[in-house]
Design a protein around this motif. Structure first.
Motif, PDB file in Angstrom:
ATOM      1  N   ALA A  30       0.838  -1.206   0.000  1.00 30.39           N
ATOM      2  CA  ALA A  30       0.000   0.000   0.000  1.00 30.39           C
ATOM      3  C   ALA A  30       0.871   1.252   0.000  1.00 30.39           C
ATOM      4  O   ALA A  30       0.575   2.235  -0.670  1.00 30.39           O
ATOM      5  CB  ALA A  30      -0.932  -0.008   1.216  1.00 30.39           C
ATOM      6  N   VAL A  31       1.973   1.186   0.734  1.00 32.31           N
ATOM      7  CA  VAL A  31       2.874   2.337   0.776  1.00 32.31           C
ATOM      8  C   VAL A  31       3.433   2.622  -0.609  1.00 32.31           C
ATOM      9  O   VAL A  31       3.501   3.775  -1.056  1.00 32.31           O
ATOM     10  CB  VAL A  31       4.046   2.097   1.762  1.00 32.31           C
ATOM     11  N   ALA A  32       3.818   1.551  -1.286  1.00 35.80           N
ATOM     12  CA  ALA A  32       4.377   1.724  -2.618  1.00 35.80           C
ATOM     13  C   ALA A  32       3.370   2.410  -3.539  1.00 35.80           C
ATOM     14  O   ALA A  32       3.738   3.192  -4.420  1.00 35.80           O
ATOM     15  CB  ALA A  32       4.779   0.366  -3.185  1.00 35.80           C
ATOM     16  N   ALA A  33       2.092   2.127  -3.297  1.00 30.66           N
ATOM     17  CA  ALA A  33       1.048   2.708  -4.132  1.00 30.66           C
ATOM     18  C   ALA A  33       0.753   4.151  -3.735  1.00 30.66           C
ATOM     19  O   ALA A  33       0.121   4.894  -4.469  1.00 30.66           O
ATOM     20  CB  ALA A  33      -0.228   1.872  -4.013  1.00 30.66           C
ATOM     21  N   ALA A  34       1.265   4.542  -2.585  1.00 36.31           N
ATOM     22  CA  ALA A  34       0.866   5.833  -2.039  1.00 36.31           C
ATOM     23  C   ALA A  34       1.820   6.934  -2.480  1.00 36.31           C
ATOM     24  O   ALA A  34       2.533   7.514  -1.680  1.00 36.31           O
ATOM     25  CB  ALA A  34       0.817   5.746  -0.513  1.00 36.31           C
ATOM     26  N   GLN A  35       1.817   7.235  -3.733  1.00 34.47           N
ATOM     27  CA  GLN A  35       2.761   8.222  -4.246  1.00 34.47           C
ATOM     28  C   GLN A  35       2.572   9.583  -3.577  1.00 34.47           C
ATOM     29  O   GLN A  35       3.517  10.326  -3.382  1.00 34.47           O
ATOM     30  CB  GLN A  35       2.595   8.374  -5.759  1.00 34.47           C
ATOM     31  N   SER A  36       1.352   9.900  -3.213  1.00 37.44           N
ATOM     32  CA  SER A  36       1.096  11.222  -2.646  1.00 37.44           C
ATOM     33  C   SER A  36       1.715  11.378  -1.264  1.00 37.44           C
ATOM     34  O   SER A  36       1.938  12.475  -0.798  1.00 37.44           O
ATOM     35  CB  SER A  36      -0.406  11.478  -2.569  1.00 37.44           C
ATOM     36  N   ASP A  37       2.009  10.283  -0.623  1.00 36.97           N
ATOM     37  CA  ASP A  37       2.605  10.364   0.706  1.00 36.97           C
ATOM     38  C   ASP A  37       4.108  10.104   0.658  1.00 36.97           C
ATOM     39  O   ASP A  37       4.700   9.655   1.620  1.00 36.97           O
ATOM     40  CB  ASP A  37       1.952   9.352   1.659  1.00 36.97           C
ATOM     41  N   MET A  38       4.725  10.439  -0.468  1.00 38.55           N
ATOM     42  CA  MET A  38       6.126  10.096  -0.658  1.00 38.55           C
ATOM     43  C   MET A  38       7.023  10.622   0.461  1.00 38.55           C
ATOM     44  O   MET A  38       7.943   9.955   0.895  1.00 38.55           O
ATOM     45  CB  MET A  38       6.639  10.655  -1.997  1.00 38.55           C
ATOM     46  N   ALA A  39       6.724  11.831   0.923  1.00 32.71           N
ATOM     47  CA  ALA A  39       7.580  12.443   1.934  1.00 32.71           C
ATOM     48  C   ALA A  39       7.621  11.613   3.211  1.00 32.71           C
ATOM     49  O   ALA A  39       8.574  11.657   3.960  1.00 32.71           O
ATOM     50  CB  ALA A  39       7.102  13.852   2.244  1.00 32.71           C
ATOM     51  N   LEU A  40       6.573  10.844   3.430  1.00 34.25           N
ATOM     52  CA  LEU A  40       6.492  10.081   4.663  1.00 34.25           C
ATOM     53  C   LEU A  40       7.035   8.676   4.528  1.00 34.25           C
ATOM     54  O   LEU A  40       7.222   7.983   5.499  1.00 34.25           O
ATOM     55  CB  LEU A  40       5.024   9.969   5.096  1.00 34.25           C
ATOM     56  N   HIS A  49      -7.707  13.021  11.629  1.00 30.64           N
ATOM     57  CA  HIS A  49      -9.128  12.825  11.341  1.00 30.64           C
ATOM     58  C   HIS A  49      -9.271  12.001  10.064  1.00 30.64           C
ATOM     59  O   HIS A  49      -8.421  12.075   9.192  1.00 30.64           O
ATOM     60  CB  HIS A  49      -9.785  14.206  11.171  1.00 30.64           C
ATOM     61  N   ASN A  50     -10.327  11.217   9.963  1.00 33.39           N
ATOM     62  CA  ASN A  50     -10.531  10.353   8.799  1.00 33.39           C
ATOM     63  C   ASN A  50      -9.296   9.505   8.534  1.00 33.39           C
ATOM     64  O   ASN A  50      -8.881   9.302   7.405  1.00 33.39           O
ATOM     65  CB  ASN A  50     -10.854  11.162   7.546  1.00 33.39           C
ATOM     66  N   ASP A  51      -8.711   9.019   9.616  1.00 34.79           N
ATOM     67  CA  ASP A  51      -7.422   8.346   9.528  1.00 34.79           C
ATOM     68  C   ASP A  51      -7.440   7.156   8.567  1.00 34.79           C
ATOM     69  O   ASP A  51      -6.481   6.886   7.864  1.00 34.79           O
ATOM     70  CB  ASP A  51      -7.019   7.886  10.932  1.00 34.79           C
ATOM     71  N   TYR A  52      -8.557   6.446   8.521  1.00 33.64           N
ATOM     72  CA  TYR A  52      -8.630   5.221   7.709  1.00 33.64           C
ATOM     73  C   TYR A  52      -8.696   5.520   6.216  1.00 33.64           C
ATOM     74  O   TYR A  52      -8.705   4.624   5.398  1.00 33.64           O
ATOM     75  CB  TYR A  52      -9.861   4.388   8.135  1.00 33.64           C
ATOM     76  N   TRP A  53      -8.750   6.825   5.833  1.00 32.76           N
ATOM     77  CA  TRP A  53      -8.675   7.183   4.419  1.00 32.76           C
ATOM     78  C   TRP A  53      -7.243   7.135   3.915  1.00 32.76           C
ATOM     79  O   TRP A  53      -6.998   7.158   2.728  1.00 32.76           O
ATOM     80  CB  TRP A  53      -9.206   8.607   4.200  1.00 32.76           C
ATOM     81  N   ARG A  54      -6.302   7.132   4.823  1.00 27.75           N
ATOM     82  CA  ARG A  54      -4.903   7.203   4.408  1.00 27.75           C
ATOM     83  C   ARG A  54      -4.481   5.882   3.778  1.00 27.75           C
ATOM     84  O   ARG A  54      -5.104   4.854   4.018  1.00 27.75           O
ATOM     85  CB  ARG A  54      -4.019   7.517   5.606  1.00 27.75           C
ATOM     86  N   PRO A  55      -3.394   5.956   2.978  1.00 24.43           N
ATOM     87  CA  PRO A  55      -2.942   4.735   2.301  1.00 24.43           C
ATOM     88  C   PRO A  55      -2.735   3.594   3.288  1.00 24.43           C
ATOM     89  O   PRO A  55      -3.089   2.461   3.023  1.00 24.43           O
ATOM     90  CB  PRO A  55      -1.618   5.158   1.671  1.00 24.43           C
ATOM     91  N   VAL A  57      -1.952  14.409   6.779  1.00 22.06           N
ATOM     92  CA  VAL A  57      -0.850  14.150   7.715  1.00 22.06           C
ATOM     93  C   VAL A  57       0.483  14.682   7.219  1.00 22.06           C
ATOM     94  O   VAL A  57       1.338  15.065   8.014  1.00 22.06           O
ATOM     95  CB  VAL A  57      -0.668  12.648   8.078  1.00 22.06           C
ATOM     96  N   ALA A  58       0.650  14.739   5.896  1.00 29.85           N
ATOM     97  CA  ALA A  58       1.926  15.213   5.363  1.00 29.85           C
ATOM     98  C   ALA A  58       2.192  16.646   5.792  1.00 29.85           C
ATOM     99  O   ALA A  58       3.342  17.072   5.917  1.00 29.85           O
ATOM    100  CB  ALA A  58       1.930  15.114   3.840  1.00 29.85           C
ATOM    101  N   ALA A  59       1.106  17.401   6.041  1.00 32.96           N
ATOM    102  CA  ALA A  59       1.253  18.812   6.402  1.00 32.96           C
ATOM    103  C   ALA A  59       1.899  18.993   7.772  1.00 32.96           C
ATOM    104  O   ALA A  59       2.469  20.045   8.050  1.00 32.96           O
ATOM    105  CB  ALA A  59      -0.106  19.498   6.387  1.00 32.96           C
ATOM    106  N   ILE A  60       1.836  17.981   8.627  1.00 33.16           N
ATOM    107  CA  ILE A  60       2.406  18.118   9.971  1.00 33.16           C
ATOM    108  C   ILE A  60       3.885  18.434   9.881  1.00 33.16           C
ATOM    109  O   ILE A  60       4.407  19.265  10.613  1.00 33.16           O
ATOM    110  CB  ILE A  60       2.237  16.815  10.790  1.00 33.16           C
ATOM    111  N   ALA A  61       4.549  17.770   8.942  1.00 34.95           N
ATOM    112  CA  ALA A  61       6.000  17.905   8.821  1.00 34.95           C
ATOM    113  C   ALA A  61       6.400  19.348   8.552  1.00 34.95           C
ATOM    114  O   ALA A  61       7.465  19.793   8.945  1.00 34.95           O
ATOM    115  CB  ALA A  61       6.509  17.005   7.706  1.00 34.95           C
TER     116      ALA A  61
END
Ligand SMILES: *[C@@H]1O[C@H](CO)[C@@H](O)[C@H](O)[C@H]1NC(C)=O
Ligand SMILES: *[C@@H]1O[C@H](CO)[C@@H](O)[C@H](O)[C@H]1NC(C)=O
Ligand SMILES: *[C@@H]1O[C@H](CO)[C@@H](O)[C@H](O)[C@H]1NC(C)=O
Ligand SMILES: *[C@@H]1O[C@H](CO)[C@@H](O)[C@H](O)[C@H]1NC(C)=O
Ligand SMILES: *[C@@H]1O[C@H](CO)[C@@H](O)[C@H](O)[C@H]1NC(C)=O
Length: 307
Positions: A12-22, A57-63, A301-305
């Protein structure tokens, strides 16, 4: 259990291009249990992640639910649960539910795996440790908000039962009728969670999301032993706030709400605050943080960084 979950999650992480920074941090967490004994110290699963006062919030929407939030340092996550045919399913609406995405598979089992990893048994450890999920701050609890979407009286007992693996391992914060004892995970019922199935029950290892606005009026009987956190919809209290700044009346309301809660030892969470544009979102975050708000809601979540 860990490795099959980790493998599925890495895909799933590999598929999660939008969360690359994480993904570096996340892969570190996910790969952690598979590392050899010489590679790293035992509790390094969340090494380098600094916990912050954010609520995912809406945590289960994440990759990768839960892991995305933890890898960003969020100290609070939320699962929307629906009771169907005896099983707790996780999803924002009925049409999003599947048989695989359950409260156990997305939250309870992964948390148990992470916490077992953070609390190794070795000749150097005497007695049971109670480290939390964050290696840099092992005493930091993770708030697990459980938002009941189906009937509260029917669903809440099933949630309590579903927490058994975490309870049996001693990983839940508890209340014995007079004293709150912080553990690695603090469970807070919200949504349809019935107050009367929490308040007045002791001992217990679950809590109730308090109503921030009425803590000193209608709900003045709420103590921190019932509600370690109280919340309110930001937009209901303050409106749209497109400028990102509160006027003097609003600032006073914010200051008072935080003061009332903190005077009772209750932490403060606002949700549904403006998310766009980013400059407004960040300005509101700063206003809330400066006012002493303990948990700030995030949908990204990426915005936290970058905060
Ligand atoms: C309900 O759960 C039972 C027991 O787990 C199962 O045998 C049955 O097929 C389920 N029914 C539906 C409609 O999913
Ligand atoms: C709760 O825990 C505190 C601290 O350990 C203890 O002093 C108190 O007697 C306990 N109360 C009950 C009802 O067990
Ligand atoms: C506390 O106050 C709320 C709101 O008035 C009420 O619903 C609840 O029953 C009260 N709890 C107790 C134990 O009296
Ligand atoms: C602040 O804004 C609110 C909502 O727009 C408004 O009702 C209130 O009158 C304003 N107060 C001041 C002092 O401008
Ligand atoms: C309760 O707190 C609010 C601010 O949240 C304040 O405006 C109000 O005066 C307080 N009421 C009492 C009875 O303390």
């Amino acid at each position: 259990m860990w490795s099959s979950f980790a493998v599925a999650s890495l895909a799933a992480v590999a598929a999660a291009q939008s969360d690359m920074a994480l993904s570096t941090q996340m892969q570190h967490i996910l790969a952690g249990a598979g590392q050899g004994p010489l590679n790293t110290y035992p509790t390094s699963l969340t090494q380098g992640i600094i916990p912050k006062g954010f609520h995912s919030h809406n945590d289960y929407w994440r990759p990768v639910p839960l892991y995305s939030a933890l890898s960003a340092g969020a100290i609070s996550v939320e699962a929307d649960v629906w009771l169907y045919n005896g099983t707790l399913h996780v999803g924002h609406e009925r049409s999003a539910l599947t048989n695989e995405r359950t409260f156990a598979s997305l939250y309870v089992d992964p948390l148990l795996s992470i916490l077992k990893h953070q609390n190794p048994k070795s000749e150097f450890v005497t007695g049971a440790t109670k480290n939390g999920v964050f290696d840099t701050s092992s005493g930091q609890t993770l708030y697990l908000f459980v938002d009941l979407k189906t009937d509260g009286a029917a669903t809440w007992p099933v949630v309590i039962e579903a927490l058994k693996p975490l309870r049996d391992a001693g990983y839940l914060s508890t209340y014995n009728g007079s004293v709150f004892t912080s553990g690695p995970v603090t469970v807070v019922g919200t949504g349809n969670t019935p107050l009367n199935l929490v308040q007045g029950v002791a001992p217990r290892d679950y809590f109730w999301d308090g109503p921030l606005v009425t803590l000193n009026t209608t709900f003045s009987n709420i103590t921190s032993g019932v509600s370690p956190i109280a919340s309110v919809d930001f937009a209901v209290v303050f409106g749209e706030v497109p400028s990102g700044t509160l006027n003097s009346t609003q600032q006073q309301t914010l200051t008072e709400q935080v003061a009332v809660a903190h005077s009772k030892g209750i932490k403060v969470r606002y949700w549904d605050q403006p998310g766009w544009p980013v400059s407004t979102r960040n300005a509101i975050w700063r206003v809330l943080a400066n006012a002493g708000v303990d948990l700030i809601n995030i949908d990204d979540v990426a915005a936290i960084a970058n905060f």
